[in-house]
Design an enzyme around this catalytic site. Structure first.
Site, PDB file in Angstrom:
ATOM      1  N   LYS A 169       1.385   5.290 -26.432  1.00 40.42           N
ATOM      2  CA  LYS A 169       2.030   6.479 -25.866  1.00 40.42           C
ATOM      3  C   LYS A 169       1.013   7.596 -25.817  1.00 40.42           C
ATOM      4  CE  LYS A 169       6.292   7.726 -24.632  1.00 40.42           C
ATOM      5  NZ  LYS A 169       7.354   6.822 -24.176  1.00 40.42           N
TER       6      LYS A 169
HETATM    7  N1  GLU Z   1       7.970   5.923 -20.605  1.00 36.09           N
HETATM    8  C1  GLU Z   1       8.767   4.748 -20.425  1.00 36.09           C
HETATM    9  C2  GLU Z   1       9.300   4.245 -21.753  1.00 36.09           C
HETATM   10  O1  GLU Z   1       9.410   4.984 -22.689  1.00 36.09           O
HETATM   11  C3  GLU Z   1       8.055   3.673 -19.612  1.00 36.09           C
HETATM   12  C4  GLU Z   1       6.811   3.143 -20.221  1.00 36.09           C
HETATM   13  C5  GLU Z   1       6.036   2.231 -19.277  1.00 36.09           C
HETATM   14  O2  GLU Z   1       6.540   1.894 -18.236  1.00 36.09           O
HETATM   15  O3  GLU Z   1       4.915   1.869 -19.653  1.00 36.09           O
HETATM   16  O4  GLU Z   1       9.683   3.115 -21.881  1.00 36.09           O
END
Ligand code: GLU
Length: 421
Positions: free
Chosen positions: A109
């Site tokens: 993240k």
């Molecule tokens: N931000 C989204 C999540 O929390 C998508 C993450 C992604 O597609 O890599 O799952």
């Protein structure tokens, strides 16, 4: 190692949930020990020139929690709450999410501590490009693949991809997912998270013997990238959306809100605020509505020990990451609510991100039906597996989902071993 990591309630919650699930399932303690901390965390200064005059520096992060199953995967968040601890917690959730739904991806993240609504388009572009440059050494199609999250979108991903490609000297579409279709994005990615939430609600209703029809009431906390497509899909399933909200407030109509009017309003004005001809309620009132289905789809820590006693919904579908705290989950489960845990409920987004990554690597693109059907199949199988784990271990769905994720990680981590041995 743990300096600053425990500063956010979200990390403490994720850490305790891990310890709790590990003890219930008898997880190898050496595996649990390794999963408690992120593998790698990079903090960067992101200075930009505000509309060509003063320089201002923002703090940025990219955290890679675990990469046993494959490259890191997870969004980039632009929000004033972003810090190392919250980013690490969200990276940990991504590890569990990818493992639970069987993707060959790890968890990561990133984010910048900034309110994107206060920056101009040019400033946002500068911010994204400088951040992409600062973290470029730890991302890439085989290393770690960012995606949109709160405060970022397809345009952010296009700038990120362009910046990374400039550094490499050739176009690298696989460095991010959630890109616009025109630059190699996937059909269905923009709506995938919300659609997946609606699919999971459908599975949950079926499990509870609850028919979704014109009397089924739905309240959505967070009328944005996740909440809007979830609302549209649930309407198509026959449900009645009675309330939706965003940071500017909530609107309510017990006979069902005019969904198209609300969508058009936020498309034009960004926020629900001042929408004419509607009853305005507070976000707290929305959470307490006597509805069948509540979707917290905005941000973490919304349903807590302080307000969980007001929540009346039968199904709580966690569209956001970590919207319900540990204490709130305990209370809600005891009173008989059915919680669809975040790492399952909102996994449609990362599942279609995975499809986008695969399509980009092959330069071969799939139809929307193929994408939605494949996503549906993965969520169906994962949902059934979580229900089975919940029955086998006699635990709530939240713990069961984590147990499912940990089983897969344990197997892979044991096989790969610990370097050096
Ligand atoms: N931000 C989204 C999540 O929390 C998508 C993450 C992604 O597609 O890599 O799952």
């Amino acid at each position: 190692m743990a300096d600053g990591l425990f500063d956010s309630p979200l990390f403490k919650d994720a850490f305790e949930q891990l310890e709790d699930a590990a003890s219930i399932m008898g997880l190898d303690p050496n595996i649990a020990e390794r999963l408690k901390y992120p593998k790698r965390a990079l903090q960067v200064a992101v200075p930009i020139r505000l509309d060509h005059v003063t320089v201002k520096t923002f703090m940025g992060y990219r955290v890679q929690h675990n990469m046993t199953l494959g490259p890191g995967k997870g969004g980039i968040r632009f929000h004033p709450h972003v810090d190392l601890s919250e980013t690490a917690a969200l990276a940990m959730l991504m590890t569990f999410k990818c493992a639970l739904v069987g993707l060959p991806l790890g968890g990561a993240k990133g984010g910048i501590c900034v309110d994107p609504n206060e920056l101009s388009r040019q400033e946002l572009q500068s911010l994204t490009r400088r951040y992409a440059t600062e973290i470029s050494m730890i991302v890439g199609p085989n290393i770690d693949i960012p995606a949109p999250d709160i405060g970022t979108d397809g345009q952010t991903m296009a700038w990120f991809m362009d910046t990374y490609s400039q550094l490499k000297g050739y176009t690298v579409p696989g460095v991010v997912t959630g890109k616009p279709i025109a630059v190699g994005g996937s059909l269905g990615r923009a709506e995938a998270t919300g659609k997946g939430v609606a699919y999971c609600i459908n599975f949950a209703a079926e499990k509870l013997g609850m028919e979704i029809n014109a009397k089924t009431t739905v309240a959505i906390h967070g009328f944005g990238k996740v909440g809007i497509p979830a609302a549209e899909d649930l309407r198509a399933q026959g449900a009645k959306i009675v309330a939706v909200s965003d940071v500017s407030g909530a609107i309510y109509n017990e006979d069902g809100i005019d969904l198209d009017a609300a969508i058009n309003w936020v498309k034009g004005r960004k926020f629900l605020k001042d929408m004419p001809g509607i009853k305005v309620i507070s976000n707290e009132e929305l959470l307490a509505l006597d509805v069948d289905i509540l979707i917290p789809a905005a941000i973490d820590g919304v349903i807590t020990k302080d307000n969980c006693r007001n929540v009346k919904a039968k199904i709580i579908a966690e569209g956001a990451n970590g919207p319900t705290t540990r204490e709130a989950i305990k209370h809600l489960t005891e009173r008989g609510a059915f919680i669809i845990p975040d790492i399952l409920c909102n996994a449609g987004g990362v599942i279609v991100s995975y499809f986008e990554w695969v399509q980009g690597l092959q330069n071969f693109f799939w139809s929307l039906d193929e994408i939605n059907n494949k996503m549906h199949a993965i969520l169906r199988e994962s949902f059934d597996r979580v229900v089975l784990a919940s029955e086998t271990f006699d635990v709530d769905m939240k713990r069961a989902a984590l147990i499912g994720a940990l089983r897969r990680l344990e197997k892979a981590m044991r096989l790969r071993g610990l370097f050096p041995s």
